[in-house]
Design an enzyme around this catalytic site. Structure first.
Site, PDB file in Angstrom:
ATOM      1  CB  SER A   1      38.195 -57.896   2.404  1.00  0.00           C
ATOM      2  OG  SER A   1      38.596 -56.457   2.578  1.00  0.00           O
TER       3      SER A   1
ATOM      4  CG  HIS B   1      46.942 -55.357   6.017  1.00  0.00           C
ATOM      5  ND1 HIS B   1      46.726 -54.439   6.642  1.00  0.00           N
ATOM      6  CD2 HIS B   1      45.772 -55.557   5.016  1.00  0.00           C
ATOM      7  CE1 HIS B   1      45.407 -53.999   6.737  1.00  0.00           C
ATOM      8  NE2 HIS B   1      44.878 -54.640   5.659  1.00  0.00           N
TER       9      HIS B   1
ATOM     10  CG  HIS C   1      35.550 -56.446   6.629  1.00  0.00           C
ATOM     11  ND1 HIS C   1      36.226 -55.688   7.051  1.00  0.00           N
ATOM     12  CD2 HIS C   1      34.904 -57.060   7.752  1.00  0.00           C
ATOM     13  CE1 HIS C   1      36.497 -55.693   8.503  1.00  0.00           C
ATOM     14  NE2 HIS C   1      35.364 -56.540   8.832  1.00  0.00           N
TER      15      HIS C   1
END
Length: 346
Positions: A210, A290, A314
Site C-alpha cells: 500500500s 488504522h 495498493h
C-alpha cells in the site's frame, strides 16, 4: 462506471458484494487491467539485510541483482525501497514483476542460487515470491497516469470502478471472492536446508503493498501530509511491525522507495504478510491504529478536496499454498515470514 472485476473473470456470484448494484462511490478510483491472455503474475521480493560495517558488500550485492534483472528473462518492471527494521538492521528490498511464468522460472533458477546460496559475512538475504492467478489479486489507484508495483506490467488501467470507498471493497475487487471465502488453511512451518531457512506458509496467505506518492504536492499540501498524516501512518506501520502477530499480521515493512540513483524518493509503501484477508479487513475496519490512519487521511482529503495531489495505491493478493516461496539466509528471526515461525526456529 465499470466493475473492478474484468469481464472475462466475471462469474455468477454465490457470495454477495457488500454494496447494492446501484452503489455510487463518492470519488473516482481505478484498477489495473491485464490482457486476457495473462493468467498469472509474479511478484518477487529480493531483500538484503546488513549493519553499517557491511555496507560495501551490500552495495556489491545490490549491483549484482540489478544486473540480473537487466539480463535475459528478467522482470518487466522492478523497484527498490529501504527501511531500518525492528532489530536495527538496514534492509533494502528490490521488488520485481513478471507476467510470464515460464520466463520467470528459467531466470529464477540461477538468480536464487546467487542470492540465497551464499553471501559475504555480515550480509543476510531473503527471497519472498508470490505467483498468483489474476483471479486472486486486486489493485486500486486514486488517480491515473503513474502505475506502481505490479500495475506497471499490466496492459493499462480501467475507467472509474464501482467497488471502492466502503469496507469490503478490497474483497469485492478480487475475482475469486465471487465464489470463494479465501479462508486460511494450516500454519506456517520452518524447513531447514543447510544455512537456508525456508518457510512453508499456508493456503490463502495474504499480501498487501500500500503506497503513497507525494512527489506532485506543492508546499502547503506537502507540509500537511508530512506533518499530519505521515506520522500517524508510521505509528500504525510500527504497530503492525512490533505487535502485529496478535491480530494476524505476520510481518510488516514500512519502506521509502529509492530513486534510480539510490537516493530516497518522495514515495513510500507498507508491505505486509497476513494470515488471511479477513484478518487484514478486521484491522482496517476497526483496529485503533488504522482508525487513526483513516481519520487523518479523511481530514487531509476533506481539507484539500479535488485539488489534492497526493497519489495513493495498493495491491492485494490472496495466494494459494503452491503459489508461494519464502527463503532466508543469515537473517535475524523476525525477518519477514520467519517471524511467523520464530518459536519453531528457536
Amino acid at each position: 462506471m465499470e466493475s473492478a472485476i474484468p469481464l472475462h473473470l466475471e462469474t455468477p456470484r454465490t457470495r454477495h458484494k457488500r454494496v447494492p448494484d446501484d452503489y455510487q462511490p463518492p470519488y473516482p478510483s481505478f484498477v489495473a487491467r491485464y490482457k486476457p491472455s495473462v493468467n498469472r503474475v509474479v511478484m518477487a521480493y529480493f531483500g538484503l539485510q546488513y549493519r553499517g560495517t557491511a555496507a560495501a558488500a551490500a552495495t556489491d550485492a545490490l549491483a549484482e541483482i540489478a544486473a540480473r534483472f537487466a539480463a535475459e528473462g528478467g522482470p518487466s518492471h522492478w523497484d527498490r525501497a529501504q527501511y531500518v527494521d525492528q532489530a536495527g538492521y538496514e534492509n533494502v528490498v528490490s521488488v520485481a514483476y513478471w507476467d510470464d511464468i515460464a520466463r520467470f522460472d528459467k531466470w529464477f533458477a540461477s538468480a536464487r542460487e546467487a542470492w540465497t546460496g551464499a553471501q559475504p559475512e555480515g550480509i543476510g538475504t531473503f527471497i519472498e515470491v508470490l505467483r498468483p492467478t489474476v483471479a486472486r489479486h486486486e489493485t486500486l489507484f486514486s488517480s491515473l497516469g503513474r502505475p506502481e508495483g505490479v500495475a506497471a506490467i499490466s496492459g493499462g488501467m480501467s475507467g472509474e470502478v464501482q467497488e471502492h470507498a466502503y469496507w469490503g471493497g478490497m474483497r469485492d475487487r478480487i475475482p475469486l471472492s465471487q465464489t470463494g471465502p479465501m479462508s486460511p488453511g494450516g500454519n506456517p512451518e520452518l524447513i531447514r536446508d543447510g544455512a537456508r531457512l525456508r518457510v512453508k506458509a499456508h493456503d490463502n496467505l495474504c499480501l498487501i503493498r500500500s503506497g503513497q506518492d507525494w512527489s506532485d504536492t506543492e508546499t502547503s499540501e506537502r507540509k500537511l501530509y508530512l506533518d499530519d498524516v505521515e506520522p500517524v501512518l508510521r505509528e500504525g506501520m510500527d504497530f503492525l511491525r512490533d505487535d502485529g502477530l496478535g491480530i494476524g499480521c505476520y510481518a510488516n515493512r514500512y519502506m521509502r522507495v529509492l530513486a534510480a540513483g539510490g537516493d530516497a524518493s518522495e514515495k513510500s509503501y507498507g508491505q505486509s504478510w497476513w494470515k488471511s484477508l479477513a484478518a487484514l479487513e478486521r484491522w482496517a475496519e476497526s483496529h485503533p491504529s488504522h482508525v487513526r490512519i483513516f481519520g487523518a487521511a479523511m481530514k487531509y482529503l476533506s481539507t484539500l478536496g479535488p485539488s489534492a495531489k497526493l497519489r495513493l495505491y495498493h495491491e492485494v493478493t490472496v495466494a494459494a499454498a503452491d503459489e508461494q516461496f519464502f527463503e532466508y539466509l543469515n537473517c535475524h528471526a523476525k525477518t519477514g515470514m520467519l517471524a511467523a515461525v520464530e518459536t519453531v526456529a528457536a
